[in-house]
Design a protein around this motif. Sequence first.
Motif, short mmCIF file in Angstrom:
data_model
loop_
_atom_site.label_atom_id
_atom_site.label_comp_id
_atom_site.label_asym_id
_atom_site.label_seq_id
_atom_site.Cartn_x
_atom_site.Cartn_y
_atom_site.Cartn_z
N GLY A 1 0.80 -1.24 0.00
CA GLY A 1 0.00 0.00 0.00
C GLY A 1 0.82 1.27 0.00
N ASP B 1 0.92 5.46 -4.93
CA ASP B 1 -0.34 6.02 -5.44
C ASP B 1 -0.59 5.59 -6.89
OD1 ASP B 1 -0.82 7.58 -3.03
OD2 ASP B 1 0.95 8.70 -3.67
N ARG C 1 -1.81 1.73 -2.89
CA ARG C 1 -2.72 1.97 -1.75
C ARG C 1 -4.17 1.85 -2.20
NH1 ARG C 1 -5.52 6.65 -2.59
NH2 ARG C 1 -4.48 8.32 -3.74
#
Length: 526
Positions: A395, A398, A446
């Motif tokens: 995670g 982006d 994420r």
Amino acid sequence: MSGDRPRSSGDSSGASSGGRSGSDDRRDDRRDERGRERGAARAAGRVQRSAQAPSQRSRHGDAARSAAYDVLRAVDEGDSYANLVLPPLLRERRIEGRDAAFATELAYGTLRLRGRYDAIVEQAAARELASIDPPVLDLLRLGAHQLLGMRVPAHAAVSETVGLARARAGAGASQFVNAVLRRVAERDLGTWLTTIGDAADPGDSDPVARLAVTQSHPAWVVRALRESLVGHGRGADEVAALLAADNEAPRVTLVARPGLVEGADLLAEAGDEATAGAVAPDAVVLRGGDPGRLPAVRSGAAAVQDEGSQLVTLALAAAPLDGPDERWLDLCAGPGGKAGLLAALAGRQGARLVANEVQPHRARLVEQALRAAPDGAVEQVRTGDGRTLGDEEPGAYDRVLVDAPCTGLGALRRRPESRWRRTPADLATLGVLQRELLGSALRAVRPGGVVAYVTCSPHLAETRLVVTDAVKAAGRAGLAVEVLDARAVVRGVAAGPLDLPERPDVQLWPHVHGTDAMHLTLLRRL
Ligand SMILES: C[S@@+](CC[C@H](N)C(=O)[O-])C[C@H]1O[C@@H](n2cnc3c(N)ncnc32)[C@H](O)[C@@H]1O
């Protein structure tokens, strides 16, 4: 034509005129140290003279043909890649300008169209290819390409290739080459295509066999590309146009990396004959010449990159995203083409890029590709296995690019010999790796972040099936994923309107878009 085989005038068996025992010719004492026939043999009339006397031959043309021949031999004997062998060879031998362009088209065009020329040579020689010495077969392929695929006058194509054959394979072989090429020259390309098509498909009932031989692709590749067209929402009848596009030499395309050089400035630097790309907004298409001559390319502000590769990279950077947009990952970055563009885009969008590559020498190429990246845009170039990165940094990103290792069936025009090397077995090995890499990317991004799954292959086993399986596997592991509308995102970043079927993923095609057949699926982790 059958039963009337071209033979060496000095050898009644025909075997030493190009058959596997032809190498004995090289020890023939009638020849000088360069393998040329000595005067006595010529005087005795055992030599069929080429149309041009040696003194009239262009030394430059000879050098270019010699270089192309050496590339073909390196590809055959050394399993080499033509596009790695040819450029240093041209530099070493100081072959430049038009001669370099001639050598390049001769070597690459011959390799692309090898399947077509082999079928023609088999007919013209009226013997099985397996009975022709590989070096002699390469000479015949080179001659066939000059006669049928380049605008070389027939007399020059034959005499220059015969001269090369004499120098490199001996007099017997050169006579055989002369006889076969004269047969090849008797018909135009259209007539030959009908002849070899009818031989491969006598009942006119097997279009794959016909296309395979006339458009010079292995039959399994023709079948796979036809299925890919249909699976990606296009018509099976487009396959002939696709195969034909694979046989064209691609134009060299540059990307002006945003923020580092303006597209208009790169266009001006590239000169009068360059044009703006039709598909990617910052692309410049060169008509010829060495891109390394341009200051922007030397500095790393611009780079050679197919327009399709540019478009899928731009799409990842433009995909809609909620929340922070700070850390981007290129999971399979070597040699760094897309990483170079991503870093420029990250710099503009206030993000920073981690570029990962498993092979250390390719990671160094990534560093080199990122040399001009804006300050702060590159967090790290890391060497590591992308399959475990998702567990090491869950995670943490982006946006993630997975430009997966693949068969390259979408870039056949660029890699002239690769269609003859790839086998269906490659799909199985690569498929496992592709699923693992995409699975890792889905763990590394994420929730709310975006993953771009990209291949330079349109094969369904490397595109749709990988995505379907990886999304299912992620679901079983508790990661929910949705497929985004990549078509809308790509249309939003493209230079002009794009013909794309109504599907959420995007498959580009050489015959439709003039790009490599790049695949893009955009996925969002929920
Ligand atoms: C299609 S190429 C990427 C091309 C690159 N994105 C570009 O635009 O220049 C795939 C790359 O993945 C690398 N690779 C293969 N297995 C990998 C793995 N397990 N982890 C990370 N990279 C891997 C290969 O070495 C190769 O450099």
